[in-house]
Every structure is written in structure tokens, then in C-alpha cells.
Write a protein that holds these residues in place. Sequence first.
Motif, PDB file in Angstrom:
ATOM      1  N   ARG A  97      31.616  27.972  82.019  1.00 14.44           N
ATOM      2  CA  ARG A  97      32.013  29.187  81.322  1.00 14.44           C
ATOM      3  C   ARG A  97      32.373  28.906  79.865  1.00 14.44           C
ATOM      4  NH1 ARG A  97      37.094  33.146  82.768  1.00 14.44           N
ATOM      5  NH2 ARG A  97      36.579  34.732  81.233  1.00 14.44           N
ATOM      6  N   LEU A  98      31.818  29.745  78.983  1.00 17.92           N
ATOM      7  CA  LEU A  98      32.117  29.632  77.561  1.00 17.92           C
ATOM      8  C   LEU A  98      33.422  30.380  77.266  1.00 17.92           C
ATOM      9  CD1 LEU A  98      29.799  28.936  75.118  1.00 17.92           C
ATOM     10  CD2 LEU A  98      30.493  31.252  74.565  1.00 17.92           C
ATOM     11  N   HIS A  99      34.268  29.821  76.400  1.00 19.76           N
ATOM     12  CA  HIS A  99      35.506  30.516  76.047  1.00 19.76           C
ATOM     13  C   HIS A  99      35.527  30.864  74.567  1.00 19.76           C
ATOM     14  CE1 HIS A  99      37.548  30.327  79.865  1.00 19.76           C
ATOM     15  NE2 HIS A  99      36.988  29.131  80.028  1.00 19.76           N
ATOM     16  N   VAL A 100      35.950  32.088  74.284  1.00 20.10           N
ATOM     17  CA  VAL A 100      36.025  32.527  72.888  1.00 20.10           C
ATOM     18  C   VAL A 100      37.488  32.690  72.494  1.00 20.10           C
ATOM     19  CG1 VAL A 100      35.367  34.310  71.224  1.00 20.10           C
ATOM     20  CG2 VAL A 100      33.766  33.635  73.039  1.00 20.10           C
ATOM     21  N   MET A 101      37.853  31.990  71.411  1.00 20.14           N
ATOM     22  CA  MET A 101      39.203  32.087  70.836  1.00 20.14           C
ATOM     23  C   MET A 101      39.071  33.014  69.641  1.00 20.14           C
ATOM     24  SD  MET A 101      40.028  28.006  70.717  1.00 20.14           S
ATOM     25  CE  MET A 101      39.745  27.003  72.188  1.00 20.14           C
ATOM     26  N   ALA A 102      39.777  34.123  69.659  1.00 15.40           N
ATOM     27  CA  ALA A 102      39.605  35.083  68.568  1.00 15.40           C
ATOM     28  C   ALA A 102      40.954  35.628  68.143  1.00 15.40           C
ATOM     29  CB  ALA A 102      38.697  36.226  69.029  1.00 15.40           C
ATOM     30  N   ALA A 291      25.374  28.505  67.647  1.00 19.19           N
ATOM     31  CA  ALA A 291      26.322  27.512  68.185  1.00 19.19           C
ATOM     32  C   ALA A 291      26.251  27.490  69.710  1.00 19.19           C
ATOM     33  CB  ALA A 291      27.743  27.830  67.720  1.00 19.19           C
ATOM     34  N   VAL A 292      26.172  28.674  70.310  1.00 23.49           N
ATOM     35  CA  VAL A 292      26.095  28.726  71.778  1.00 23.49           C
ATOM     36  C   VAL A 292      24.782  28.099  72.239  1.00 23.49           C
ATOM     37  CG1 VAL A 292      26.050  30.252  73.791  1.00 23.49           C
ATOM     38  CG2 VAL A 292      27.612  30.739  71.895  1.00 23.49           C
ATOM     39  N   ALA A 293      23.708  28.406  71.521  1.00 24.20           N
ATOM     40  CA  ALA A 293      22.407  27.831  71.891  1.00 24.20           C
ATOM     41  C   ALA A 293      22.417  26.310  71.739  1.00 24.20           C
ATOM     42  CB  ALA A 293      21.309  28.450  71.032  1.00 24.20           C
ATOM     43  N   SER A 294      23.216  25.796  70.801  1.00 24.50           N
ATOM     44  CA  SER A 294      23.236  24.339  70.563  1.00 24.50           C
ATOM     45  C   SER A 294      24.060  23.595  71.618  1.00 24.50           C
ATOM     46  CB  SER A 294      23.792  24.029  69.170  1.00 24.50           C
ATOM     47  OG  SER A 294      25.198  24.186  69.158  1.00 24.50           O
ATOM     48  N   GLY A 295      24.767  24.337  72.481  1.00 22.60           N
ATOM     49  CA  GLY A 295      25.511  23.683  73.567  1.00 22.60           C
ATOM     50  C   GLY A 295      27.020  23.699  73.407  1.00 22.60           C
ATOM     51  N   ALA A 296      27.518  24.428  72.413  1.00 25.09           N
ATOM     52  CA  ALA A 296      28.978  24.478  72.229  1.00 25.09           C
ATOM     53  C   ALA A 296      29.634  25.079  73.470  1.00 25.09           C
ATOM     54  CB  ALA A 296      29.327  25.310  70.992  1.00 25.09           C
ATOM     55  N   ASP A 297      30.843  24.603  73.786  1.00 29.10           N
ATOM     56  CA  ASP A 297      31.565  25.067  74.972  1.00 29.10           C
ATOM     57  C   ASP A 297      32.421  26.292  74.678  1.00 29.10           C
ATOM     58  OD1 ASP A 297      30.832  22.882  76.822  1.00 29.10           O
ATOM     59  OD2 ASP A 297      31.869  21.639  75.344  1.00 29.10           O
ATOM     60  N   GLY A 298      32.434  26.701  73.427  1.00 33.73           N
ATOM     61  CA  GLY A 298      33.246  27.863  73.085  1.00 33.73           C
ATOM     62  C   GLY A 298      33.119  28.167  71.611  1.00 33.73           C
ATOM     63  N   LEU A 299      33.784  29.243  71.200  1.00 31.99           N
ATOM     64  CA  LEU A 299      33.729  29.680  69.802  1.00 31.99           C
ATOM     65  C   LEU A 299      35.140  30.007  69.328  1.00 31.99           C
ATOM     66  CD1 LEU A 299      30.811  32.273  70.074  1.00 31.99           C
ATOM     67  CD2 LEU A 299      30.665  30.024  68.957  1.00 31.99           C
ATOM     68  N   MET A 300      35.347  29.833  68.029  1.00 35.93           N
ATOM     69  CA  MET A 300      36.564  30.349  67.411  1.00 35.93           C
ATOM     70  C   MET A 300      36.126  31.351  66.347  1.00 35.93           C
ATOM     71  SD  MET A 300      39.699  28.436  65.503  1.00 35.93           S
ATOM     72  CE  MET A 300      40.889  28.587  66.826  1.00 35.93           C
ATOM     73  N   ILE A 301      36.641  32.581  66.450  1.00 39.37           N
ATOM     74  CA  ILE A 301      36.208  33.650  65.544  1.00 39.37           C
ATOM     75  C   ILE A 301      37.434  34.348  64.970  1.00 39.37           C
ATOM     76  CG2 ILE A 301      34.845  35.801  65.358  1.00 39.37           C
ATOM     77  CD1 ILE A 301      33.010  33.641  66.322  1.00 39.37           C
ATOM     78  N   GLU A 302      37.458  34.524  63.642  1.00 38.40           N
ATOM     79  CA  GLU A 302      38.578  35.242  63.033  1.00 38.40           C
ATOM     80  C   GLU A 302      38.320  36.751  63.064  1.00 38.40           C
ATOM     81  OE1 GLU A 302      40.844  32.004  60.268  1.00 38.40           O
ATOM     82  OE2 GLU A 302      39.281  33.174  59.252  1.00 38.40           O
ATOM     83  N   VAL A 303      39.343  37.483  63.542  1.00 41.16           N
ATOM     84  CA  VAL A 303      39.237  38.939  63.684  1.00 41.16           C
ATOM     85  C   VAL A 303      40.498  39.565  63.093  1.00 41.16           C
ATOM     86  CG1 VAL A 303      39.023  40.858  65.328  1.00 41.16           C
ATOM     87  CG2 VAL A 303      37.946  38.647  65.852  1.00 41.16           C
ATOM     88  N   HIS A 304      40.308  40.599  62.265  1.00 46.99           N
ATOM     89  CA  HIS A 304      41.451  41.261  61.627  1.00 46.99           C
ATOM     90  C   HIS A 304      41.205  42.767  61.659  1.00 46.99           C
ATOM     91  CE1 HIS A 304      44.410  42.409  58.582  1.00 46.99           C
ATOM     92  NE2 HIS A 304      44.914  41.185  58.683  1.00 46.99           N
ATOM     93  N   PRO A 305      42.270  43.563  61.933  1.00 41.04           N
ATOM     94  CA  PRO A 305      42.058  45.013  62.012  1.00 41.04           C
ATOM     95  C   PRO A 305      41.579  45.597  60.688  1.00 41.04           C
ATOM     96  CG  PRO A 305      44.384  44.450  62.447  1.00 41.04           C
ATOM     97  CD  PRO A 305      43.654  43.167  62.221  1.00 41.04           C
ATOM     98  N   GLU A 306      42.005  44.987  59.583  1.00 35.88           N
ATOM     99  CA  GLU A 306      41.608  45.471  58.262  1.00 35.88           C
ATOM    100  C   GLU A 306      41.381  44.267  57.351  1.00 35.88           C
ATOM    101  OE1 GLU A 306      43.191  49.320  55.981  1.00 35.88           O
ATOM    102  OE2 GLU A 306      44.611  48.482  57.426  1.00 35.88           O
ATOM    103  N   PRO A 307      40.196  43.670  57.431  1.00 32.73           N
ATOM    104  CA  PRO A 307      39.961  42.423  56.680  1.00 32.73           C
ATOM    105  C   PRO A 307      40.286  42.526  55.187  1.00 32.73           C
ATOM    106  CG  PRO A 307      38.167  42.807  58.200  1.00 32.73           C
ATOM    107  CD  PRO A 307      39.033  44.030  58.267  1.00 32.73           C
TER     108      PRO A 307
END
Length: 341
Positions: A97-102, A291-307
Motif C-alpha cells: 500500500r502506498l501512503h500519502v503524507m499531505a 514517482a509512483v511509477a518509479s516505485g516510490a512507497d509513498g508521496l509527500m504533498i504540500e496542501v494549503h486552503p489558500e496558497p
Amino acid sequence: MIIILDGRTPDPDLRGVLKRLEEKGFRHDVSRGEAKIIIGAIGVPDAAKANLAEQLSALSCVERVIPIMKPYKRVARDFRPEGTQVKVGDLALGGPRLHVMAGPCSVESRAQILEVAQAVKEAGATILRGGAFKPRTLPYDFQGLGEPGLEFLAEAREKTGLKIVTEVMDPRDVKLVVKYADILQLGARNMQNFPLLRQVGKVQTPVLFKRGMSATIDEWMKAAEYILSGGNEKVILCERGIRSFDSQYTRNCFDLAAVPVVKSLTHLPIIADPSHGTGVRSLIAPMARAAVASGADGLMIEVHPEPSKALSDGQQSLTPREFASLMKEVRRVCEAVGRCL
Ligand code: PEP
Ligand code: MN
């Protein structure tokens, strides 16, 4: 290791090298060619022998010393060839399972982190990110809320069930951050902060270990060895881009080849951070898919309500709506490469 000597090395000098090897418990095998003498030395490296290769290289009769084993033995793939799954509560990083940290770059207020937490949870993230201690290039920039920021993160965890990843910069803060975090983030600027590495090596909280912005992969692996050799084997690596000569269109050069390279070198899981890797909002989704296609086990993505009002990294933060659409794309790539989200 293999030691290459000039073929004209006098016998006493050759015997001197062999004696040095024997003293350190190495078996050896000498092949004499016309131009070169080649010594194959076999032994178990440990701290007492750490300098031997370098010391032998300094002898005038020695042309080259070639190590065979990786110097980072606990991080090396051979240490656990089947791979490691790092458990974070009931989650496992490095499994199918891939995990996303956001979440936002910085925790800015209680309302902001609670709002983002709810949104990323609904979109399918399992881990909430947010910095309470921020490593800023300029002392006048927002430095993070400190402990109140950690309290807001803990409240967001309670409300959503998301795990928390947050940065620790100072060895003296490790005790405090451990009280709140499910994963300790060690940032790019601290990859070689050795006192900090030793301190997180002493705890059992999983560590998200980012690659330094000018670090070679080898330096990154050697730095990770500090944490594992200190007693904490729960290390998740994170590729977040490196400095290059061209910063016109991207903040960093997102080194995706590092993902399969690292997978071959180590048993540890690796995730990718296309937010810091590119620094540009429009590039995050394509690079997350790659990144997912390259085999990464997860992602870190920055998310903001009002960038546009973010106190840090707004230009590379997705809105909750953009994040939800990225997650749909990532889900499709996961299916294509035999992972799930
Ligand atoms: C961050 O995650 O917000 C951060 C500062 O990352 P890095 O250490 O990769 O620059
Ligand atoms: Mn950031």
C-alpha cells in the motif's frame, strides 16, 4: 577489499601490507601479474578497522584500494534483502500500500490545520504533514508555532485518525516532538546534522529522512547509518530534489532515478516529495504520477486552503480540490504498477 600494488613492489613492502591485513584479522590471497600485484582481502569490517582502507591507500606501493562491501552495513540491502516495512501505528510503509503524507508546509493556526486535515483525509491521505519548527533560510521568515503547533497537529490527529509527521531540527527538541509525532521528519538542511541523527537514533519513533539538497546518494545512505546504528531502524527515506545548475523553471532537480537506485542499495522504504522537488504547483501532479511509477512507497504533498496566503511554500502548495484530483490520478497509476492506495 581488493588492494592493487605496483608490480615492482619490493617483497618487504608487500609483506608489510599483508602483515597489516593479518593484524586486523583479514585473510588474503595474492595474485602476481607483470604490471600489478593484486591482493584480495576478506574480513568483517568493524569500527576498529574502519580506517584500514584509507591507511593502506596512503602507502606509496599501493595504487588503489577497492572496497567490496558497502560501508553502511545496516542500511545496505544485504542487511535485510526482503526489504523493510516501517510500521507507523497500524500503517506499514514499504508494503504494497502506498501512503500519502499531505498538509501545509507550516502549521499556521488551529483552524488552518484542522481544515486541511479534514480535506486530505477525505481525499485519501493517511498521514498529515505540517511543520511546527521550520528551517527557514532567513531569520525574519516565519519560524513556525513551536509547541502550540504540535498541539494543533495532535488535535487534528484525534479528529481525523490521520498519523502526524512533523520536523525536528534541534537535538534538544527531540524529546518534545516525540511526545506528539508519529513520524519525526529530518529535513534536507539537517541531513548531516550528526548530533541530531544520533539523538533520533536513540528513540523508537519512525524517522522520515530527507535527502540533503547537495547530498550524493552515498552520503545520504551513510548519514542514515547513524540513525540505524544508534538503535532506531525505523527509517523512511525521502527524495526531495537536489540543487542543479538550472533553477529557471524548477526550484530543485527532482531526482527520480534515485528511487530505483536507493531501492537497490537499501532495504528501507523511500517516498518522494514532488512539492519541494519541483517547487512549482503545476509540476506536482505529473511528478507525483512519475514517482509512483518509479516505485516510490509513498508521496509527500504540500496542501494549503489558500496558497496565496501561506506563510511558507505557497507557490508549491496545492489547494484541497487540486489535491483531491491528484489523488485520483495517483490511484490510477497505483493500479497500473500493482500497488494500492
Ligand atoms: C518541508 O518539508 O517543509 C521542508 C522544509 O522540506 P526540506 O527539508 O525538504 O526542504
Ligand atoms: Mn515546505
